[in-house]
Design a protein around this motif. Structure first.
Motif, short mmCIF file in Angstrom:
data_model
loop_
_atom_site.label_atom_id
_atom_site.label_comp_id
_atom_site.label_asym_id
_atom_site.label_seq_id
_atom_site.Cartn_x
_atom_site.Cartn_y
_atom_site.Cartn_z
N GLY A 30 0.84 -1.19 0.00
CA GLY A 30 0.00 0.00 0.00
C GLY A 30 0.87 1.24 0.00
O GLY A 30 1.77 1.37 0.83
N LYS A 31 0.61 2.16 -0.94
CA LYS A 31 1.47 3.34 -1.10
C LYS A 31 0.96 4.57 -0.35
O LYS A 31 1.57 5.63 -0.41
N SER A 32 -0.16 4.42 0.34
CA SER A 32 -0.74 5.52 1.09
C SER A 32 -1.56 4.95 2.24
O SER A 32 -1.80 3.74 2.32
N PHE A 33 -1.99 5.84 3.13
CA PHE A 33 -2.85 5.44 4.25
C PHE A 33 -4.11 4.76 3.73
O PHE A 33 -4.47 3.66 4.15
N SER A 34 -4.79 5.43 2.79
CA SER A 34 -6.08 4.92 2.31
C SER A 34 -5.92 3.60 1.56
O SER A 34 -6.72 2.68 1.72
N GLU A 35 -4.87 3.50 0.74
CA GLU A 35 -4.67 2.26 -0.01
C GLU A 35 -4.32 1.10 0.92
O GLU A 35 -4.82 -0.02 0.75
N LYS A 42 -9.77 -5.67 3.11
CA LYS A 42 -10.17 -6.77 2.24
C LYS A 42 -9.69 -8.12 2.77
O LYS A 42 -10.33 -9.15 2.55
N SER A 43 -8.55 -8.12 3.44
CA SER A 43 -7.97 -9.38 3.92
C SER A 43 -7.29 -9.13 5.25
O SER A 43 -6.13 -8.72 5.29
N LYS A 44 -8.00 -9.36 6.35
CA LYS A 44 -7.46 -9.03 7.66
C LYS A 44 -6.54 -10.11 8.21
O LYS A 44 -6.22 -10.11 9.40
N ASP A 45 -6.10 -11.06 7.37
CA ASP A 45 -5.29 -12.16 7.87
C ASP A 45 -3.80 -11.96 7.63
O ASP A 45 -3.05 -12.93 7.47
N PHE A 46 -3.33 -10.71 7.59
CA PHE A 46 -1.89 -10.48 7.47
C PHE A 46 -1.20 -10.92 8.75
O PHE A 46 -1.73 -10.79 9.85
N ASP A 47 0.02 -11.45 8.60
CA ASP A 47 0.79 -11.89 9.76
C ASP A 47 1.60 -10.75 10.36
O ASP A 47 1.87 -10.74 11.56
N ILE A 48 2.01 -9.79 9.50
CA ILE A 48 2.79 -8.66 9.98
C ILE A 48 2.63 -7.48 9.03
O ILE A 48 2.42 -7.69 7.82
N ILE A 49 2.70 -6.26 9.55
CA ILE A 49 2.61 -5.05 8.75
C ILE A 49 3.88 -4.24 8.95
O ILE A 49 4.30 -4.01 10.09
N ILE A 50 4.51 -3.82 7.84
CA ILE A 50 5.69 -2.96 7.88
C ILE A 50 5.22 -1.56 7.52
O ILE A 50 4.76 -1.31 6.41
N LEU A 51 5.33 -0.62 8.47
CA LEU A 51 4.71 0.69 8.34
C LEU A 51 5.73 1.81 8.24
O LEU A 51 6.60 1.96 9.10
N ASP A 52 5.60 2.63 7.20
CA ASP A 52 6.28 3.92 7.17
C ASP A 52 5.43 4.89 7.99
O ASP A 52 4.21 4.70 8.11
N VAL A 53 6.04 5.91 8.57
CA VAL A 53 5.27 6.87 9.36
C VAL A 53 4.74 8.00 8.47
O VAL A 53 3.56 8.36 8.52
N GLY A 54 5.63 8.57 7.65
CA GLY A 54 5.22 9.69 6.81
C GLY A 54 4.53 9.22 5.54
O GLY A 54 5.17 8.68 4.64
N LEU A 55 3.22 9.42 5.47
CA LEU A 55 2.44 9.00 4.30
C LEU A 55 1.75 10.23 3.70
O LEU A 55 1.48 11.19 4.42
N PRO A 56 1.44 10.22 2.41
CA PRO A 56 0.89 11.40 1.76
C PRO A 56 -0.49 11.82 2.27
O PRO A 56 -0.87 12.99 2.15
N ASP A 57 -1.25 10.90 2.85
CA ASP A 57 -2.60 11.23 3.29
C ASP A 57 -2.84 10.86 4.75
O ASP A 57 -3.96 10.59 5.16
N GLY A 58 -1.79 10.85 5.53
CA GLY A 58 -1.91 10.51 6.94
C GLY A 58 -0.56 10.09 7.47
O GLY A 58 0.47 10.44 6.90
N ASN A 59 -0.56 9.33 8.57
CA ASN A 59 0.73 8.80 9.05
C ASN A 59 0.57 7.39 9.58
O ASN A 59 -0.55 6.95 9.90
N GLY A 60 1.69 6.72 9.68
CA GLY A 60 1.68 5.31 10.09
C GLY A 60 1.20 5.09 11.50
O GLY A 60 0.63 4.04 11.81
N PHE A 61 1.41 6.07 12.39
CA PHE A 61 0.92 5.93 13.76
C PHE A 61 -0.60 5.84 13.78
O PHE A 61 -1.19 4.99 14.45
N GLU A 62 -1.25 6.73 13.02
CA GLU A 62 -2.71 6.74 12.97
C GLU A 62 -3.24 5.45 12.34
O GLU A 62 -4.25 4.90 12.78
#
Length: 224
Positions: A30-35, A42-62
């Motif tokens: 996903g290239k943005s918060f919304s994406e 769509k698929s809540k069965d991810f095992d892990i999420i790698i998050l950037d903090v600075g996103l064009p439409d929000g931030n990774g903390f949120e």
């Protein structure tokens, strides 16, 4: 295969990470918060999420806060925001790791691997009526008798336990166990569930639940 959601708006870095992670994991990018939220929803069965903090439409903390409201999924931050306050906020949110940019790719891969291994399901599960061992794919009854079920049956049992408390559809089970290229019938899944319940005895009826119109679930709650 374990599933990773990568949230990164830098196209060059995202492409590099996706290409490398795909050698070991099933990756969605996903290239943005919304994406990223759409992919997760769509698929809540991810095992892990790698998050950037600075996103064009929000931030990774949120985004992490929003995801935590609906899922206990593991996550780590990969970000240029490496000040003490940001790191503290990340860990307060429950991050497994907080990796500052720039970083070494091999270090990231090792940290992801270690996080997943640290939270891997137990290779042996003690139930009331038997002990299930996923290393040698056996079930030992309290009497001492050892059963050797079909490997496919054991893989489906392991999948249900790993994804608990999610309800898995028959199609999800088929894709995970056989892959999208093979197409066993829904009846095949139903028959395996019947065998697993018989194999586990009272534990099978207690923990393997049918959810009408959806699929099957491994439940740790006592049936009502």
């Amino acid at each position: 295969m374990r599933k990773v959601l990568l949230v990164e708006d830098d196209l060059s870095l995202g492409e590099t990470l996706t290409e490398r992670l795909k050698k070991e994991y099933n990756v969605a990018w996903g290239k943005s918060f919304s994406e990223a939220w759409t992919l997760f929803s769509k698929s809540k069965d991810f095992d892990i999420i790698i998050l950037d903090v600075g996103l064009p439409d929000g931030n990774g903390f949120e985004l992490a806060e929003k995801i935590k409201q609906v899922s206990p999924v593991l996550f780590l931050f990969l970000t240029a925001q490496a000040d003490a306050e940001s790191r503290l906020r990340g860990f307060e949110l429950g991050a497994e790791e907080y990796i500052p940019k720039p970083f070494h790719l091999k270090e990231l891969l090792l940290r992801v691997k270690h996080v997943l291994e640290a939270h891997a399901p137990a290779r042996e599960m003690e139930l009331e009526s038997c002990t299930v061992n996923f290393t040698n794919m056996t079930v030992q009854k309290k009497s001492g008798q050892i059963e050797y079920p079909p490997v496919t049956d054991m893989k489906i049992l392991q999948l249900l336990i790993e994804k608990s408390p999610r309800v898995l559809s028959r199609d999800e089970i088929m894709n995970e166990i056989w892959g999208v290229d093979k197409n066993p019938s829904h009846r095949t899944i139903d028959n395996i569930i019947v065998r697993l319940r018989q194999l586990l005895g009272s534990d099978g009826d207690k923990h393997i639940r049918s959810v009408r119109g959806v699929g099957y679930q491994w439940s740790v709650e006592e049936p009502s």
